[in-house]
Design a protein around this motif. Structure first.
Motif, mmCIF file in Angstrom:
data_model
loop_
_atom_site.group_PDB
_atom_site.id
_atom_site.type_symbol
_atom_site.label_atom_id
_atom_site.label_comp_id
_atom_site.label_asym_id
_atom_site.label_seq_id
_atom_site.Cartn_x
_atom_site.Cartn_y
_atom_site.Cartn_z
ATOM 1 N N GLN A 205 -62.249 -10.536 -18.942
ATOM 2 C CA GLN A 205 -61.260 -10.740 -19.993
ATOM 3 C C GLN A 205 -61.104 -9.471 -20.828
ATOM 4 N N ASP A 206 -59.977 -9.364 -21.511
ATOM 5 C CA ASP A 206 -59.631 -8.125 -22.211
ATOM 6 C C ASP A 206 -60.645 -7.713 -23.274
ATOM 7 N N ASP A 207 -61.262 -8.689 -23.924
ATOM 8 C CA ASP A 207 -62.171 -8.367 -25.018
ATOM 9 C C ASP A 207 -63.621 -8.224 -24.558
ATOM 10 N N GLU A 208 -63.836 -8.093 -23.251
ATOM 11 C CA GLU A 208 -65.191 -8.002 -22.719
ATOM 12 C C GLU A 208 -65.468 -6.619 -22.124
ATOM 13 N N LEU A 209 -66.733 -6.216 -22.163
ATOM 14 C CA LEU A 209 -67.200 -5.000 -21.507
ATOM 15 C C LEU A 209 -68.104 -5.452 -20.359
ATOM 16 N N TRP A 210 -67.822 -4.953 -19.149
ATOM 17 C CA TRP A 210 -68.556 -5.410 -17.971
ATOM 18 C C TRP A 210 -69.346 -4.275 -17.339
ATOM 19 N N ILE A 211 -70.565 -4.627 -16.878
ATOM 20 C CA ILE A 211 -71.479 -3.684 -16.234
ATOM 21 C C ILE A 211 -71.830 -4.206 -14.844
ATOM 22 N N CYS A 212 -71.807 -3.330 -13.875
ATOM 23 C CA CYS A 212 -72.206 -3.660 -12.499
ATOM 24 C C CYS A 212 -73.626 -3.146 -12.285
ATOM 25 N N ALA A 213 -74.536 -4.015 -11.854
ATOM 26 C CA ALA A 213 -75.932 -3.618 -11.688
ATOM 27 C C ALA A 213 -76.451 -3.966 -10.298
ATOM 28 N N SER A 214 -77.224 -3.064 -9.726
ATOM 29 C CA SER A 214 -77.905 -3.204 -8.430
ATOM 30 C C SER A 214 -76.988 -2.851 -7.259
ATOM 31 N N GLY A 215 -77.512 -2.006 -6.383
ATOM 32 C CA GLY A 215 -76.843 -1.732 -5.122
ATOM 33 C C GLY A 215 -75.935 -0.526 -5.064
ATOM 34 N N VAL A 216 -75.739 0.147 -6.185
ATOM 35 C CA VAL A 216 -74.862 1.330 -6.185
ATOM 36 C C VAL A 216 -75.721 2.590 -6.059
ATOM 37 N N SER A 217 -75.387 3.412 -5.077
ATOM 38 C CA SER A 217 -76.172 4.632 -4.862
ATOM 39 C C SER A 217 -75.317 5.848 -4.507
ATOM 40 N N GLU A 218 -73.991 5.649 -4.392
ATOM 41 C CA GLU A 218 -73.114 6.745 -3.999
ATOM 42 C C GLU A 218 -71.906 6.831 -4.931
ATOM 43 N N ARG A 219 -71.340 8.028 -5.041
ATOM 44 C CA ARG A 219 -70.190 8.258 -5.915
ATOM 45 C C ARG A 219 -68.998 7.387 -5.521
ATOM 46 N N ALA A 220 -68.788 7.201 -4.226
ATOM 47 C CA ALA A 220 -67.654 6.386 -3.777
ATOM 48 C C ALA A 220 -67.780 4.948 -4.273
#
Length: 256
Positions: A205-220
């Protein structure tokens, strides 16, 4: 899995309660507490929250004989918007002391631990942390989570609420959370899939800040998650295992 983490915190919580009953209440940190949200927005979407964790339950010791102060400087100098600091001792070899040791560069610190008691939040407020992780499903109900969120906000901590499934997300929103961290790990199988993030970000939603965690290891992967709408990406294991964590972070942020 979360039950064993909960059990591991019991001695700490009992000690905090004893101190509270005997009048030893930690004072709120009076130093600078930089804004976690502002730092993420300044570098987002796709801002990197670089994590410091000496060990993990799935991989054991990630690095030995490491200096958290060196990591703090490396992370700050190579584009991290914030630093996630593991303070859990039994499974992650962390300590709350890391929050003080890593505060010198002046970028926001997220205390990452298994926090479900109000006194744990109060202890966090006595440190230089700018944010505190609250795992939705470690709370008994919505009221419990709301209590922790409200207590965190009083001294200026940003409550980051981690979710694993739809029930967690619904609970987080009902409790008033506006910073949502999607964990891509399946707690039953321990498998990690970015499809989790790809699925849930559609509900942002527009008033939220979201973070993605776990599994990311490359710039792409960072670029993809940012394009989908994630304000920040929390990255730990790939940085801790890198031969040169600073160079790896520069690669992930796109600075290199």
């Amino acid at each position: 899995m979360l039950n064993k983490f909960r059990e591991a915190k019991q001695l700490e919580i009992e000690s905090l309660r004893k101190d509270f009953v005997e009048g030893r209440i930690p004072a709120v940190y009076s130093g600078n507490r930089p804004s976690f949200v502002d730092a993420i927005k300044a570098k987002g979407p796709g801002a990197i929250i670089a994590e410091f964790k000496p060990a993990s339950p799935s991989k054991g010791i990630l690095r030995e004989n490491i200096n958290p102060m060196d990591f703090a400087e490396d992370y700050a100098n190579n584009g991290a918007a914030a630093i996630s600091v593991l303070t859990e001792h039994k499974y992650f070899s962390g300590t709350p002391d890391f929050l003080f040791m890593m505060s010198n560069p002046g970028i926001p610190l997220l205390r990452k631990d298994f926090i479900f008691d109000p006194l744990q939040v109060a202890m966090t407020a006595s440190s230089p942390a700018s944010a505190v992780l609250l795992i939705a499903r470690m709370c008994d109900d919505v009221d419990h989570l709301k209590q922790l969120i409200d207590i965190a906000r009083m001294p200026g901590l940003a409550p980051v609420v981690e979710v694993f499934d739809q029930a967690d997300l619904d609970m987080a929103r009902e409790a008033g959370a506006d910073i949502i961290q999607v964990n891509n790990r399946n707690l039953d199988t321990l498998e990690i899939s970015l499809d989790q993030g790809r699925h849930f970000i559609k509900q942002k939603q527009d008033d939220e800040l979201w973070i993605c965690a776990s599994g990311v290891s490359e710039r792409a992967q960072v670029e993809e998650m940012a394009s989908l709408g994630f304000d920040a990406i929390l990255i730990g294991t790939s940085l801790m295992e890198a031969e040169n964590p600073g160079e790896k972070l520069a690669e992930l942020t796109g600075a290199k």
